[in-house]
Each structure stands twice: as structure tokens, then as C-alpha cells.
Design a protein around this motif. Sequence first.
Motif, PDB file in Angstrom:
ATOM      1  N   ILE A 121      -0.951  -8.236  -3.900  1.00 59.13           N
ATOM      2  CA  ILE A 121      -1.810  -7.219  -4.225  1.00 59.13           C
ATOM      3  C   ILE A 121      -1.071  -5.788  -3.701  1.00 59.13           C
ATOM      4  CG2 ILE A 121      -3.256  -7.523  -2.330  1.00 59.13           C
ATOM      5  CD1 ILE A 121      -5.805  -6.934  -4.083  1.00 59.13           C
ATOM      6  N   ALA A 122      -1.484  -5.008  -4.424  1.00 62.29           N
ATOM      7  CA  ALA A 122      -1.314  -3.404  -3.924  1.00 62.29           C
ATOM      8  C   ALA A 122      -2.328  -2.457  -4.173  1.00 62.29           C
ATOM      9  CB  ALA A 122       0.153  -3.099  -4.797  1.00 62.29           C
ATOM     10  N   PHE A 123      -2.348  -1.582  -3.212  1.00 60.37           N
ATOM     11  CA  PHE A 123      -3.104  -0.351  -3.469  1.00 60.37           C
ATOM     12  C   PHE A 123      -2.287   0.589  -3.431  1.00 60.37           C
ATOM     13  CE2 PHE A 123      -5.432  -3.773  -1.183  1.00 60.37           C
ATOM     14  CZ  PHE A 123      -6.477  -3.830  -1.818  1.00 60.37           C
TER      15      PHE A 123
ATOM     16  N   ALA B 294       0.875  -1.244  -0.096  1.00 64.38           N
ATOM     17  CA  ALA B 294      -0.009  -0.009  -0.039  1.00 64.38           C
ATOM     18  C   ALA B 294       0.713   1.338  -0.095  1.00 64.38           C
ATOM     19  CB  ALA B 294      -0.915  -0.178   1.164  1.00 64.38           C
ATOM     20  N   SER B 295       0.478   2.271  -0.808  1.00 65.08           N
ATOM     21  CA  SER B 295       1.191   3.654  -0.444  1.00 65.08           C
ATOM     22  C   SER B 295       0.652   4.210   0.617  1.00 65.08           C
ATOM     23  CB  SER B 295       0.441   4.486  -1.877  1.00 65.08           C
ATOM     24  OG  SER B 295      -0.844   4.560  -1.633  1.00 65.08           O
ATOM     25  N   ASP B 296       1.438   5.357   1.197  1.00 64.73           N
ATOM     26  CA  ASP B 296       1.305   5.948   2.362  1.00 64.73           C
ATOM     27  C   ASP B 296      -0.369   6.529   2.212  1.00 64.73           C
ATOM     28  OD1 ASP B 296       3.369   5.936   4.054  1.00 64.73           O
ATOM     29  OD2 ASP B 296       4.488   6.997   2.539  1.00 64.73           O
ATOM     30  N   THR B 297      -0.447   7.001   1.056  1.00 67.84           N
ATOM     31  CA  THR B 297      -1.929   7.598   0.798  1.00 67.84           C
ATOM     32  C   THR B 297      -3.113   6.629   1.332  1.00 67.84           C
ATOM     33  OG1 THR B 297      -1.186   9.054  -0.811  1.00 67.84           O
ATOM     34  CG2 THR B 297      -3.545   8.768  -0.699  1.00 67.84           C
ATOM     35  N   PHE B 298      -3.020   5.378   0.754  1.00 69.33           N
ATOM     36  CA  PHE B 298      -4.083   4.291   1.051  1.00 69.33           C
ATOM     37  C   PHE B 298      -3.873   3.880   2.460  1.00 69.33           C
ATOM     38  CE2 PHE B 298      -5.585   0.133   1.281  1.00 69.33           C
ATOM     39  CZ  PHE B 298      -6.832   0.404   0.663  1.00 69.33           C
ATOM     40  N   ALA B 299      -2.599   3.775   2.955  1.00 72.32           N
ATOM     41  CA  ALA B 299      -2.416   3.254   4.251  1.00 72.32           C
ATOM     42  C   ALA B 299      -2.982   3.884   5.222  1.00 72.32           C
ATOM     43  CB  ALA B 299      -1.027   2.873   4.248  1.00 72.32           C
TER      44      ALA B 299
ATOM     45  N   SER C 128       9.179   9.653   3.315  1.00 75.77           N
ATOM     46  CA  SER C 128       7.880   9.401   4.335  1.00 75.77           C
ATOM     47  C   SER C 128       7.048  10.400   4.250  1.00 75.77           C
ATOM     48  CB  SER C 128       8.613   8.887   5.750  1.00 75.77           C
ATOM     49  OG  SER C 128       7.339   8.949   6.431  1.00 75.77           O
ATOM     50  N   LEU C 129       5.806  10.054   3.966  1.00 74.15           N
ATOM     51  CA  LEU C 129       4.888  10.991   3.882  1.00 74.15           C
ATOM     52  C   LEU C 129       4.503  11.633   5.179  1.00 74.15           C
ATOM     53  CD1 LEU C 129       3.158  12.601   1.393  1.00 74.15           C
ATOM     54  CD2 LEU C 129       1.414  10.752   1.656  1.00 74.15           C
ATOM     55  N   ALA C 130       4.152  10.400   6.151  1.00 73.62           N
ATOM     56  CA  ALA C 130       3.903  10.821   7.406  1.00 73.62           C
ATOM     57  C   ALA C 130       4.948  11.669   8.130  1.00 73.62           C
ATOM     58  CB  ALA C 130       3.876   9.663   8.225  1.00 73.62           C
TER      59      ALA C 130
ATOM     60  N   THR D 233       5.060   1.605   0.978  1.00 73.02           N
ATOM     61  CA  THR D 233       6.059   2.131   0.290  1.00 73.02           C
ATOM     62  C   THR D 233       5.464   2.973  -0.779  1.00 73.02           C
ATOM     63  OG1 THR D 233       8.172   2.266  -0.669  1.00 73.02           O
ATOM     64  CG2 THR D 233       6.709   0.207  -1.367  1.00 73.02           C
ATOM     65  N   ARG D 234       6.316   3.815  -1.587  1.00 73.22           N
ATOM     66  CA  ARG D 234       5.777   4.558  -2.525  1.00 73.22           C
ATOM     67  C   ARG D 234       5.321   3.773  -3.683  1.00 73.22           C
ATOM     68  NH1 ARG D 234      10.827   7.244  -5.654  1.00 73.22           N
ATOM     69  NH2 ARG D 234      12.443   5.962  -4.981  1.00 73.22           N
ATOM     70  N   SER D 235       4.515   4.363  -4.650  1.00 72.28           N
ATOM     71  CA  SER D 235       3.801   3.550  -5.859  1.00 72.28           C
ATOM     72  C   SER D 235       4.911   3.048  -6.660  1.00 72.28           C
ATOM     73  CB  SER D 235       2.801   4.300  -6.244  1.00 72.28           C
ATOM     74  OG  SER D 235       1.609   4.595  -5.398  1.00 72.28           O
ATOM     75  N   THR D 236       5.879   3.725  -7.081  1.00 75.18           N
ATOM     76  CA  THR D 236       6.883   3.250  -8.049  1.00 75.18           C
ATOM     77  C   THR D 236       7.292   1.745  -7.378  1.00 75.18           C
ATOM     78  OG1 THR D 236       8.196   4.963  -7.172  1.00 75.18           O
ATOM     79  CG2 THR D 236       7.055   5.272  -9.289  1.00 75.18           C
TER      80      THR D 236
END
Length: 303
Positions: free
Chosen positions: A145-147, A99-104, A224-226, A129-132
Motif C-alpha cells: 500500500i502507498a500514500f 509514503a511520499s514526504d508530504t504524507f510522511a 529530499s523534501l525535508a 520516497t517520491r510518488s513516481t
Amino acid sequence: MRRYTLAQLEALRCVVVFRGFQAAADHLKVTQPTISLRIRELESIVGYSLLRRSGGRGELTAEGTVFYQYVEQLTKTLNEMDRRVRTRDPLRGVLRMGASDTFAIGCLPDLLSKMDTIYPDLRVELTITRSTTLAELLNTSQLDIAFMAETPLDPQIRVYPLAYCRMAWFGRTQGGRNSRPLSAADLEGQRLMTLPVNSPLHSLMVQWFEAAQHPLPPLSICNSLAIILRLINAGHAWSILPECFTLSNENSKVSAPVVVAPELPMLKLCAAYRAESNVDTLLPVVDLVKGILISKPGLLPLE
């Protein structure tokens, strides 16, 4: 690597579990001398005694206790593998989820709560982690699976668009500023922080300055987005963040999104997983997420 056999490891485990050599032999439907031979072979490979023998019983030595912990872990993994292969059901055993930070931050707690109820036999291993990076892990079969934000993927990866995520500038505004939308020029001299190059948020920031026809200022990079959010809270940075990241976080101290010109494009969130057959075995998880997104602020679910 030392060549242990499964028969040797199984013999050790059964002696410990059934508290004796004969009981282990009965369980495995072999003779007691066969169990003893397998244990001796195993001890010869590791180079020390694993059991103290006494009256047909075997108690783990100190070294044997440490070795046995790994035998238990391996047994659990093999049982999960056998169940997964036999049932061909990815929702039993271990599910490697990214999962990306946004989804997490916005959705993961709700998803895990629902999955615990619906799939009690499932153990989720998380990679945030990041989407890339998630795309790379999916392409190399390291995730089931990933979001994530929409990112180029190999053709064999099945992608389901989930929602558009509204994006906004966040930062501590200066007192006395008028009510007009914030412009690129207004951000001169501020610490602008974003994720590393090639991440969707980094690209959005670059695109916004291009749309504003303003030279791209120096950007501070943080993985880190957080942490970026905490720096914004402390008044040390400005950044483009998903609205759902802050609106879904009860502990967030970030003020309301700042109105800017030009407007920011939205970020497209997707579910992605490797399609091994025509059967969408992971589609129920995607459907769970769709139900969660309906109630999330800052997200526009897709049909």
C-alpha cells in the motif's frame, strides 16, 4: 547458492532451542540419528562445525553462532509468510507501506500510532520516497500500500482519493517588499529548489511559471523534501511546498506561506494498493487515514 534444506536448518534450531539432540528429535517426531545426520549434512555444506557435541547436547561454535542468527531470521520470516498465506490477512505479519514526504511528515506518526494499537500483530516496513517511485514499486508488487500524490498506476491498482493538499511558495522575503502578491518576476535571482523531474512538485512549479507567462528559471534539484525545507529555513532557497508539510511540523521555522499570483493548484493525495480480489482487505487502513486527515491543517479531505 548453497543448498540448505529446511529440515537441516530446523534440526539445528531445535537442538539449540531444546538443548539436546534427543529433545530436538522428540519435538520433530523423528529419531535422534536422523537429527544427527541432518546436522552433519548441514556442516558438510557450510564447511565447518556448527555445534560442539557433549553428552547428547550441542553448543554452538563461534561460527555456528553467526550462522544461527540467520537461521532465526529465516524462521521468523517463514512463520510470518505462513501466517499471512494461511489467514490471507494483510494486516498480520509484515505490511510493506510506502509514503511520499508530504504524507510522511504530516500524517505518518498518527497513522503508525493507531495501527500499533489496533493491529498489534502487524509489523510495518516503510519506504519514504517520491510518488513516481512509489507508483513503480506498487506496479511491480514491491509495496502492499502507498500514500502518495495522484500518479498514473496500472489498472489492477486500486486507488482511493483522500484529500486535496493546499500548496504554497515558501522562502525568506526581502525586507521592505510591499503587500502585493509575489509574482514570478519577483523570484528572479533566487535559488528555486524542487524535487527531480516528473515529481508532482516539480510539475507544479513548471505549471505555475507557465500560468504566469514567465520563462522557467533554472531550477535546483534536491531529492529530499525535508532538506529543501531546511534550506528554506536557512534562507538559501525558495520552493513550492505543501502547507501541511510545514503546518504539521512543530519544529518547522518556516514563516507563513507567501501570497503569490497566480494562485497555485492543489495537490491530490491518494491511497493505492494492489487489489488481488473483490475484498478490500486494506480498506480499514485507508479509513484510519481518512479520520486522521480531518484534523490536519492545509488538507481538504474528500468524501
